[in-house]
Design a protein around this motif. Structure first.
Motif, PDB file in Angstrom:
ATOM      1  N   THR A 184      40.337  51.471  44.466  1.00 57.23           N
ATOM      2  CA  THR A 184      39.737  50.141  44.548  1.00 57.23           C
ATOM      3  C   THR A 184      39.037  49.944  45.887  1.00 57.23           C
ATOM      4  O   THR A 184      37.972  49.312  45.955  1.00 57.23           O
ATOM      5  N   MET A 185      39.623  50.497  46.944  1.00 57.74           N
ATOM      6  CA  MET A 185      39.027  50.370  48.269  1.00 57.74           C
ATOM      7  C   MET A 185      37.658  51.054  48.336  1.00 57.74           C
ATOM      8  O   MET A 185      36.690  50.483  48.840  1.00 57.74           O
ATOM      9  N   THR A 186      37.556  52.271  47.792  1.00 58.20           N
ATOM     10  CA  THR A 186      36.273  52.970  47.806  1.00 58.20           C
ATOM     11  C   THR A 186      35.261  52.291  46.893  1.00 58.20           C
ATOM     12  O   THR A 186      34.068  52.196  47.243  1.00 58.20           O
ATOM     13  N   TYR A 187      35.692  51.800  45.736  1.00 53.06           N
ATOM     14  CA  TYR A 187      34.773  51.087  44.842  1.00 53.06           C
ATOM     15  C   TYR A 187      34.270  49.797  45.477  1.00 53.06           C
ATOM     16  O   TYR A 187      33.112  49.401  45.288  1.00 53.06           O
ATOM     17  N   ILE A 193      41.384  45.234  51.413  1.00 54.82           N
ATOM     18  CA  ILE A 193      41.949  45.781  50.181  1.00 54.82           C
ATOM     19  C   ILE A 193      43.271  46.478  50.482  1.00 54.82           C
ATOM     20  O   ILE A 193      44.260  46.330  49.755  1.00 54.82           O
ATOM     21  N   LEU A 194      43.311  47.210  51.593  1.00 58.27           N
ATOM     22  CA  LEU A 194      44.547  47.894  51.966  1.00 58.27           C
ATOM     23  C   LEU A 194      45.634  46.917  52.408  1.00 58.27           C
ATOM     24  O   LEU A 194      46.822  47.257  52.364  1.00 58.27           O
ATOM     25  N   ALA A 195      45.243  45.716  52.813  1.00 58.58           N
ATOM     26  CA  ALA A 195      46.226  44.712  53.221  1.00 58.58           C
ATOM     27  C   ALA A 195      47.053  44.191  52.057  1.00 58.58           C
ATOM     28  O   ALA A 195      48.026  43.453  52.282  1.00 58.58           O
ATOM     29  N   ALA A 196      46.717  44.555  50.811  1.00 56.37           N
ATOM     30  CA  ALA A 196      47.524  44.154  49.661  1.00 56.37           C
ATOM     31  C   ALA A 196      48.946  44.677  49.773  1.00 56.37           C
ATOM     32  O   ALA A 196      49.889  44.053  49.271  1.00 56.37           O
ATOM     33  N   ILE A 197      49.129  45.807  50.459  1.00 55.52           N
ATOM     34  CA  ILE A 197      50.476  46.373  50.616  1.00 55.52           C
ATOM     35  C   ILE A 197      51.326  45.457  51.476  1.00 55.52           C
ATOM     36  O   ILE A 197      52.497  45.198  51.159  1.00 55.52           O
ATOM     37  N   SER A 250      36.925  40.894  44.609  1.00 57.42           N
ATOM     38  CA  SER A 250      37.678  41.881  45.393  1.00 57.42           C
ATOM     39  C   SER A 250      38.977  41.276  45.913  1.00 57.42           C
ATOM     40  O   SER A 250      40.038  41.917  45.867  1.00 57.42           O
ATOM     41  N   PHE A 251      38.915  40.024  46.396  1.00 56.84           N
ATOM     42  CA  PHE A 251      40.143  39.344  46.807  1.00 56.84           C
ATOM     43  C   PHE A 251      41.090  39.189  45.628  1.00 56.84           C
ATOM     44  O   PHE A 251      42.310  39.339  45.780  1.00 56.84           O
ATOM     45  N   ASN A 252      40.538  38.891  44.460  1.00 58.17           N
ATOM     46  CA  ASN A 252      41.362  38.727  43.271  1.00 58.17           C
ATOM     47  C   ASN A 252      42.075  40.028  42.920  1.00 58.17           C
ATOM     48  O   ASN A 252      43.280  40.033  42.638  1.00 58.17           O
ATOM     49  N   SER A 253      41.356  41.156  42.940  1.00 58.37           N
ATOM     50  CA  SER A 253      41.986  42.443  42.640  1.00 58.37           C
ATOM     51  C   SER A 253      43.029  42.815  43.687  1.00 58.37           C
ATOM     52  O   SER A 253      44.053  43.425  43.360  1.00 58.37           O
ATOM     53  N   MET A 254      42.800  42.427  44.952  1.00 62.89           N
ATOM     54  CA  MET A 254      43.785  42.708  45.990  1.00 62.89           C
ATOM     55  C   MET A 254      45.101  41.985  45.705  1.00 62.89           C
ATOM     56  O   MET A 254      46.186  42.584  45.785  1.00 62.89           O
ATOM     57  N   PHE A 255      45.037  40.710  45.334  1.00 63.23           N
ATOM     58  CA  PHE A 255      46.262  39.955  45.061  1.00 63.23           C
ATOM     59  C   PHE A 255      46.925  40.425  43.771  1.00 63.23           C
ATOM     60  O   PHE A 255      48.160  40.379  43.654  1.00 63.23           O
ATOM     61  N   ILE A 256      46.136  40.879  42.796  1.00 68.13           N
ATOM     62  CA  ILE A 256      46.732  41.399  41.558  1.00 68.13           C
ATOM     63  C   ILE A 256      47.542  42.661  41.849  1.00 68.13           C
ATOM     64  O   ILE A 256      48.678  42.819  41.370  1.00 68.13           O
TER      65      ILE A 256
END
Length: 259
Positions: A243-246, A85-89, A172-178
């Motif tokens: 999002t990461m904690t959720y 999730i943090l890799a979205a940055i 979760s992957f989808n929210s990361m790319f969004i």
């Protein structure tokens, strides 16, 4: 300490889960932290968690080794869920670098040892500092401790093949790319407009060398836009931490169904 000696197989299971968390967990898993410090911190944290959990009696038999593998796998998966999730940055930074012309100039990330885009590493460093400033790394440690409420020590397996788990990981992957798209769209959109303007200039003034003018112009516009939208980027980073904690909590809840 006598409690640990009386039920040391259960302590080994707790220590295995915490150590596996620290292999993939953001901040705590980075290479510039010595391995001896990681092991010592994991041991102390596991001892504190063990004396506060009141775990059941565990015997060393064939089932114990199955529990050991389950603890290691669970710790790795939950820590990795926070990491990707943090890799979205860094994904947002790679989008920006591609438009800027920096995609060919990757740097080695000293924390993970992998190649990272320039702007992605720049934003990722800010995100880590922002995480430490807002005490978001305490939420990661809370996730390690409260994971025993969802997946107890004596749960024998994880429901990895269930449809709910796979669907949750895909979402979760989808929210990361969004979030990565939201972070990069101001700079990428402005560079797209710059490309259109340069194309019009190239057609109207063919004597002008667009390749010489275009690259420094796009770099300058990119840095100006980064300065303008930096406040919005920090707001998205805070949303990313939530999002990461959720994601960690939701994955623990799904894994807890296997008991």
């Amino acid at each position: 300490m006598e409690t640990v000696l009386d039920n040391y197989p259960a302590f080994l299971l707790v220590f295995m889960r915490v150590s596996a968390f620290f292999v993939t967990l953001p901040i705590f898993s980075y290479r510039n932290i010595p391995n001896t410090h990681k092991i010592g911190f994991a041991f102390i944290l596991a001892w504190i968690m063990f004396i506060s959990l009141d775990p059941p009696e565990i015997l060393i038999d064939g089932q114990f080794f199955m529990l050991l593998i389950k603890e290691a796998l669970f710790g790795l998966l939950i820590g990795f869920s926070a990491y990707f999730i943090l890799a979205a940055i860094q994904i947002a930074g790679s989008f920006i670098d591609f438009q800027m012309g920096f995609a060919i100039a990757n740097v080695i990330d000293p924390q993970t040892g992998a190649q990272s885009p320039l702007i992605g590493q720049f934003l990722y460093t800010f995100a880590l500092l922002f995480m430490l400033t807002t005490n978001a790394h305490y939420l990661l440690l809370d996730g390690v401790f409260y994971s025993y409420q969802f997946v107890p020590i004596d749960q024998l397996y994880l429901p990895l093949g269930e449809g709910d788990v796979i669907e949750f990981i895909v979402e979760s992957f989808n929210s990361m790319f969004i979030i990565a798209f939201q972070m990069s769209i101001p700079v990428v959109g402005s560079l797209f407009l710059v490309d259109i303007a340069l194309g019009i200039v190239a057609r109207t003034v063919p004597q002008l060398n667009i390749f010489v003018v275009g690259l420094p112009l796009k770099i300058g516009v990119s840095f100006i836009m980064l300065i303008l939208v930096m406040g919005a980027l920090f707001m998205l980073m805070r949303e990313l931490f939530e999002t990461m904690t959720y994601t960690m909590r939701g994955l623990m809840q799904l894994f807890g169904r296997g008991g």
